[in-house]
Design an enzyme around this catalytic site. Structure first.
Site, PDB file in Angstrom:
ATOM      1  CB  CYS A  79      -0.925   0.013   1.220  1.00 36.48           C
ATOM      2  SG  CYS A  79      -1.955   1.485   1.348  1.00 36.48           S
ATOM      3  CG  ASP A 374     -15.313 -15.727  20.767  1.00 39.10           C
ATOM      4  OD1 ASP A 374     -14.167 -15.222  20.826  1.00 39.10           O
ATOM      5  OD2 ASP A 374     -16.102 -15.509  19.836  1.00 39.10           O
ATOM      6  CB  CYS A 400      -9.750 -11.075  20.223  1.00 37.55           C
ATOM      7  SG  CYS A 400     -10.661 -10.398  21.613  1.00 37.55           S
TER       8      CYS A 400
END
Length: 443
Positions: A79, A374, A400
């Site tokens: 990018c 989770d 996460c």
């Protein structure tokens, strides 16, 4: 006074040798008796860096160029905006090396924070490194001093300002090339300075954009937004207040959809509902979690932090019953909606304060032999004692936040009688320092 002068930023670039990477992917070296964290630098390199922040014992900066030998893991960033836009931090690093780094960081955290090591390492879950991001909150900034310009994108690195970019390499391709068009759209509204952000929510078929408008839209604004959505095949929404105020513009659709084809499941979600960012990784992640949990036809499964049923409903295809508990009532409603829509009658959803939860066999209608966790990035520490008392045979922990997974793994192993049978990373956010992980615990 001497201490304050010592914290002044150097006016000229400085050279720093890089020894290793931090867990989030910054190069670490030493400069003037401080630990230096340098974006864009890789181990083994000496870089010329601009120091942007300085504290008593550490400083942060940006690599400007490599002085001398270049790391074998260095690649040309895909990018053009890399280094200015803060959306990505690792595009200068080969994607395979990024995955190795994240796996090494997980192993180090498990060992040093939790005092554990898995019996078996799971192969990393990887997918496309471009156009993968289906969820994002894009900043919007009206800049009247620069010719009434509007900027739409992620924040600049080291800055709260919105980066001046014309495309995004990691956003869903249906949105990533539209940033200039979105900026022009906002600039043409009667309230360009009162559009705070644009939330991206992409499903398999449709893409939703939620415009956070801090003042009511004029009739001409609505017409412009509706025309833009029609022209680009997008579903546009306004959000004048909290999430309950989200309303469609020029259409009546309030649900987007994604599929888990291996389980013949279709999930409906509102544009502001939490869903996984990376569809390719999500499909692999659900398959792996279901395989590791190994539910049997007689199993009763407890799914904590269940959201809209991303794991609950696939598990219901195998188990006798799945109980999904979730803190957000809106997601509980969505879970019930998705169970009904998929013809599943052995999954039940309930709202619960998961920071103060004490589930028992009695409150769950009987014993459970499998648990899926989770949790958010803060982890699941508060519910671990209750899970220990339930004594499930298997626990699959989807994380996460690898650091809180490591902490919680130590608790499950050292305090509650479990073995860390397997663990591995999931590259949910390629080109960033963020890693996700999965672990299997057995009694």
């Amino acid at each position: 006074m001497g201490g304050r002068r010592g914290r002044r930023l150097p006016r000229a670039p400085v050279e720093i040798g890089i020894d290793r990477l931090s867990h989030e992917g910054r190069g670490i070296g030493r400069h003037e008796d401080r630990t230096a964290f340098i974006q864009g630098a890789l181990p083994g390199e000496t870089v010329s860096a601009e120091i942007r922040r300085r504290r008593r014992r550490q400083e942060e900066g940006q690599a400007l160029e490599v002085v001398g030998s270049v790391s074998a893991d260095r690649v040309e960033p895909p990018c053009a905006h890399f280094g200015v836009c803060g959306g990505c931090s690792l595009q200068h690093m080969d994607p395979a090396a990024q995955v190795r780094h994240k796996a090494d960081a997980l192993a180090e955290l498990l060992a040093h924070v939790g005092g554990v090591s898995p019996d078996h390492w799971l192969a990393p879950l990887t997918g496309p490194t471009a156009g993968y991001r289906r969820r994002a909150r894009l900043g919007v900034k009206y800049v009247p001093r620069k010719g009434d310009r509007v900027l739409v994108g992620f924040r600049e690195r080291f800055s709260p300002f919105v980066a001046d970019i014309d495309s995004c390499h990691v956003l869903d391709a249906r949105v990533g090339a539209l940033l200039p068009a979105l900026a022009a759209l906002v600039r043409g509204l009667s309230i360009p300075d009162r559009i705070a952000q644009i939330e991206v929510a992409a499903g398999d078929e449709d893409v939703g954009l939620v415009f956070r408008n801090l003042r009511p839209l004029a009739p001409a604004d609505r017409e412009a937004l509706i025309e833009f959505g029609t022209r680009h095949g997008l579903l546009l929404f306004e959000q004048p207040g909290n999430e309950s105020t989200v309303a469609p513009l020029g259409h009546e659709t309030m649900r987007l959809h994604y599929r888990l084809p291996d389980f013949d499941l279709d999930f409906a979600f509102a544009p502001t509902d939490f869903t996984q960012v990376n569809a390719a990784i999500n499909r692999q992640m659900v398959n792996q979690a279901v395989d590791l949990l190994d539910a049997e036809p007689a199993s009763r499964v407890l799914d904590l932090f269940c959201g809209l049923g991303n794991f609950t409903l696939p598990l219901a295809r195998q188990a006798a019953e799945v109980i999904g508990l979730e803190g957000a009532e809106s997601l509980v409603e969505r879970g019930r909606e998705n169970a009904l829509g998929n013809g599943i009658d052995n999954a039940r959803f309930a709202a619960a304060d998961l920071t103060a939860l004490e589930p028992t066999a009695a409150s769950l209608g009987g014993p459970v032999d499998r648990v899926l966790l989770d949790p958010p990035r803060s982890g699941a520490l508060e519910v671990l004692p209750s899970i220990g008392r339930l004594q499930p045979e298997r626990i699959v922990y989807v994380s996460c936040g690898p650091s809180t997974l490591a902490r919680d793994a130590g608790q499950l192993v050292h305090e509650h009688g479990y073995r860390l049978a397997a663990a591995g990373i999931m590259d949910m956010f390629p080109h960033t320092g963020h890693a996700e992980a999965m672990a299997l615990f057995t009694r």
